[in-house]
Design a protein around this motif. Sequence first.
Motif, PDB file in Angstrom:
ATOM      1  N   VAL A 287       0.859  -1.298  -0.382  1.00  0.00           N
ATOM      2  CA  VAL A 287      -0.342   0.295   0.417  1.00  0.00           C
ATOM      3  C   VAL A 287       1.054   1.328  -0.144  1.00  0.00           C
ATOM      4  O   VAL A 287       0.691   1.825  -0.924  1.00  0.00           O
ATOM      5  N   PHE A 288       2.283   1.177   0.941  1.00  0.00           N
ATOM      6  CA  PHE A 288       2.680   2.349   0.424  1.00  0.00           C
ATOM      7  C   PHE A 288       4.138   2.449  -0.524  1.00  0.00           C
ATOM      8  O   PHE A 288       4.351   3.216  -0.354  1.00  0.00           O
ATOM      9  N   GLY A 289       3.680   1.603  -1.589  1.00  0.00           N
ATOM     10  CA  GLY A 289       4.145   2.235  -2.512  1.00  0.00           C
ATOM     11  C   GLY A 289       5.741   0.849  -2.429  1.00  0.00           C
ATOM     12  O   GLY A 289       5.989   0.419  -1.432  1.00  0.00           O
ATOM     13  N   PRO A 290       6.266   1.455  -4.158  1.00  0.00           N
ATOM     14  CA  PRO A 290       7.815   0.326  -4.588  1.00  0.00           C
ATOM     15  C   PRO A 290       8.992   0.134  -3.265  1.00  0.00           C
ATOM     16  O   PRO A 290       9.321  -0.623  -3.170  1.00  0.00           O
ATOM     17  N   SER A 291       8.684   1.178  -2.705  1.00  0.00           N
ATOM     18  CA  SER A 291       9.847   1.155  -1.753  1.00  0.00           C
ATOM     19  C   SER A 291       9.748   0.375  -0.319  1.00  0.00           C
ATOM     20  O   SER A 291      11.354   0.127  -0.028  1.00  0.00           O
ATOM     21  N   ARG A 292       8.456   0.241   0.086  1.00  0.00           N
ATOM     22  CA  ARG A 292       8.881  -0.662   1.546  1.00  0.00           C
ATOM     23  C   ARG A 292       8.872  -1.542   0.980  1.00  0.00           C
ATOM     24  O   ARG A 292       8.994  -2.788   1.496  1.00  0.00           O
ATOM     25  N   ILE A 293       8.709  -2.282  -0.196  1.00  0.00           N
ATOM     26  CA  ILE A 293       8.274  -3.416  -0.994  1.00  0.00           C
ATOM     27  C   ILE A 293       9.823  -4.189  -1.125  1.00  0.00           C
ATOM     28  O   ILE A 293      10.786  -5.361  -0.711  1.00  0.00           O
ATOM     29  N   ILE A 294      10.852  -3.333  -1.140  1.00  0.00           N
ATOM     30  CA  ILE A 294      12.368  -3.382  -2.729  1.00  0.00           C
ATOM     31  C   ILE A 294      13.131  -3.495  -1.042  1.00  0.00           C
ATOM     32  O   ILE A 294      13.834  -3.231  -0.895  1.00  0.00           O
ATOM     33  N   GLY A 295      12.440  -2.613  -0.324  1.00  0.00           N
ATOM     34  CA  GLY A 295      13.533  -2.252   0.645  1.00  0.00           C
ATOM     35  C   GLY A 295      15.216  -1.214   0.378  1.00  0.00           C
ATOM     36  O   GLY A 295      14.594  -0.302  -1.181  1.00  0.00           O
TER      37      GLY A 295
END
Length: 316
Positions: free
Chosen positions: A197-205
Motif C-alpha cells: 500500500v505504501f509503494g515500491p520503496s517499502r517492498i523493495i527495501g
Amino acid sequence: MPARTNQPAAQRRKLLLAVYRTSWLAFVALLLVSVVFDPFHWAWVFPPAALAIAVMTVLNRSAGSAHSAARPDAVEVAAPVTGRWLALNSPADKVPSHGTHAYGQTYAIDIVAEGPDPATEAADPTTEARPTTRPEFTWFWPLLRRNSAFPAFGAPLLAVADATVVAVQDRQRDHHSRTSLPMLVYLMLIEAFFRDVFGPSRIIGNRVVLDLGDGTYALYAHVQRGSISVREGERVHAGQEIARCGNSGNSTEPHVHFQLMDDPDPDIARGVPFRWRGIGIPANNESFTAGPGTDDASTDAAAPADGGEWTFTVTD
C-alpha cells in the motif's frame, strides 16, 4: 534492446496505482472507524477494497498482455555475487517468476547464500565472520532469527556491467527473518499488504539501480542498510562492489533479489530477461558457484518457462 517505456501508458499506470493505494488506505480507515463507532453496519466499508482489487486486476492483465506481445531478448550480464548460492523464484521455472509483473519483477530472481566459498571470496574480509550454513525453515520455533545467522547477510554485491548509478536508497532497517510458519503467515497476510500500500520503496527495501545503457536497468533489492558504497551519478565498472546483501523491505531472510527492467522506476518498469555470463539462469533450488572462472564454465541446455534459449550451469 528493450523497448522504451511508453510514457502515456506509464502515466496511466501511475494514476491507477495511486487509485489502488488510496483505495486500500480508505478501506483500512473505514474499517477502523466502523469497528469503533458502527460495528454492525459494514456494507459501506468494502467498496474501496472492491475498487482496489478491480484496479489491480486491470493492471495485471495489462502487464501480462504487454509481456505476451513483445518479449525482449535476454541481456547477458555478469553475476552480482561470488561464492556458492541457491536460486529461488527463478524465471527458468516460470514467468512471471514472482507471480506478478508488478515492480518490473517479471524475470526477477532470488538467491540465498549456502555459505562463503573461500576459493571465490578470499579477498572479502567478512568471509570468515559469516556463518557456513543457512538456517532451515521452522514450523514454530525459533519464530525469527537475527540476520547474522545467515551466510548471505553482508555478502558483497557487485556491478554486473559497466554502468551509471541512477538510484540509491539506504534508510530502511534490516529486520529479523520471517523463517518460521507464524512469521511467514504474518508477512504474507499483514506486513506485505501494508508494504504494498505504501509503494515500491517499502517492498523493495534499500536498493541500488544501475543504468546499463540501451534502456536496461539493473535493480538490487533488500540491500543492507549502511552498506551502499556508491552514489547517484557515479560510474561503476563490472565486478566493482556497490553494496552488501541485506534483509530490508518485503523479505523473509537475507537474500539477493536481482532483476533487469526497462525503466528506473519500478512502478512503471517492465521486466527484461537476463542471463549471467558463464552461469546462465539457475532453476529453483539449484546451486551454482559464481566467481573467477565462471566465464569459461560449461553449460547445459535449459529453457525459461515461456520459451527462448537460456542456459545454466549448476552444481549439486
